[in-house]
Design a protein around this motif. Sequence first.
Motif: not given
Length: 520
Positions: A188-202
């Motif tokens: 449901k969520e991510s916490a990395g340093t990358g250019p994107f973050k998780l919105k949703e995983w269906n």
Amino acid sequence: MKKFMTSFGVCVLIIMLFSACTSGGGSSDNGSDTGSQDHDGVTVGFHENVQTLNPHDSSSGNDISVLNTMYESLLTPNKEGELEPLLAKGYQVSDDGLTYTFELKKGIRFTDGTTFNAKAVKANINHILDSDGSLNSYRDLKGIENVELAGDYKVKITLKRANSQFISQIGTKPMASPKTLDSANYAKESAGTGPFKLKEWNHGDSVVVVKNEDYWKDGYPKVDNITFKPIPENGSRVAMFKTGELDVIYPVPVSDVKDLQNADGNKVDLIESTYVNYTTINTSKEPFSNKKVRKAMNYAIDKDAYIKVVKNGFAKKVDSPLPKTNVNYTAQETYSFNLDKAKQLMKEAGYADGFSTTIWGSNSSKDKKGMLFIKQQLKQINIDVSVKQFERGTLSEKINKPKTPEDSEVDMWYVGWSSTPRDTNNALSPLFSTSAFPPNGANTAYYSNPKVDKLINGALHAKTEEERQKKYDSVQKIIWNDAPWLFLATDVQQIAMNENLTGVWRSSDGNLYIKNAAWK
């Protein structure tokens, strides 16, 4: 021995030009409707579901490709497979090869606001080590003796024994916010340093990542979102690409490569890969415990026909447990197609009349095609094969759930494996070591040879390149002769893309690097 890497800046981006699409719709020269494009995002179609978004538990190329958009590591590979600094400025290795000191970049934060520093690196490593094997990353880092803070932005990692593959293993481990390590719901969520973050995983439908507005590299990301869609059926994946519903597809079905290459504005990039296609043979079960049976099965498979029929010519025969792209590869005498020899070996083993068995694989079109080919080939030596396909998650559970070889239900598994060209240990140990029986590894052949175990371990801790190569030469020879697999072919992989999309590439080990994607 000492080595130091200075900061390289932004990695070289390899620009690929792919699949035609007009901004206002219309038709390409091959008659397909290109549809319209939303250039705020990118949509990727691949052939299997994502299994996990836990950055420390991923193993498949699809999972890693998605995670690479959200999480970053100390080092990162370029297209040639060489490691370059990412979160680290550089590193030093002690003369005895036991201590690795990383100097870290400053001014970087995880998406939850936590500062990336030496404490964060230590927390990630300790989290993996504390898993005691329940996380896939554990097998690479279990040789660590101690992690020490040498400053706010400097960390020292000491090994129990020298490990020739360690820089690749530690350098590419994703870093997550320490606050999330014990409590994160990665679905449901991510916490990395990358250019994107998780919105949703269906699950079974899509994974959507969105722009990290506070990303530490100026000018990135260049698109607002990336959507990853699993589409196991080859025809559907190609059709969606032609109509513009997908901007990137991989793998490209081998039967469609030439069509897409010839279409106006399309380009299909071909990559000599480290991906080895094989079928594990459960050596703990009769009749597969008989080496003559396993060798007979290898002689009964026409590899040239496999490459032509199953791979449409986009593959190369294997002649070693290692792919030719691996730095320690050594060629062996091939199992050339020889039905007379195969039948003689079956007779000597006491199975002239054959037997019945099953082969497992995923529910993808390409796996079905491969398994049906093997079924037809083995029928020639009176082996009656039943093909069973499973959704990837179900298959993974059936493979990894058994605690002992006796509990395993698998006879044969049609599958593949890739590793970085320089990480020979990862190309051998998880597949052939006795300690790598499921659920601790991917040795689903339940192959066990004490000599191989000793040689693999010895090569990992060898003090010289000459000593290491000598041990890997012996490992390849023994495994090849023992034939715990049906040795098939290495892929020449394909990836197709919209011609206006840049900054995207796929590595030889099958991972997609798309975080720097941009539209012209």
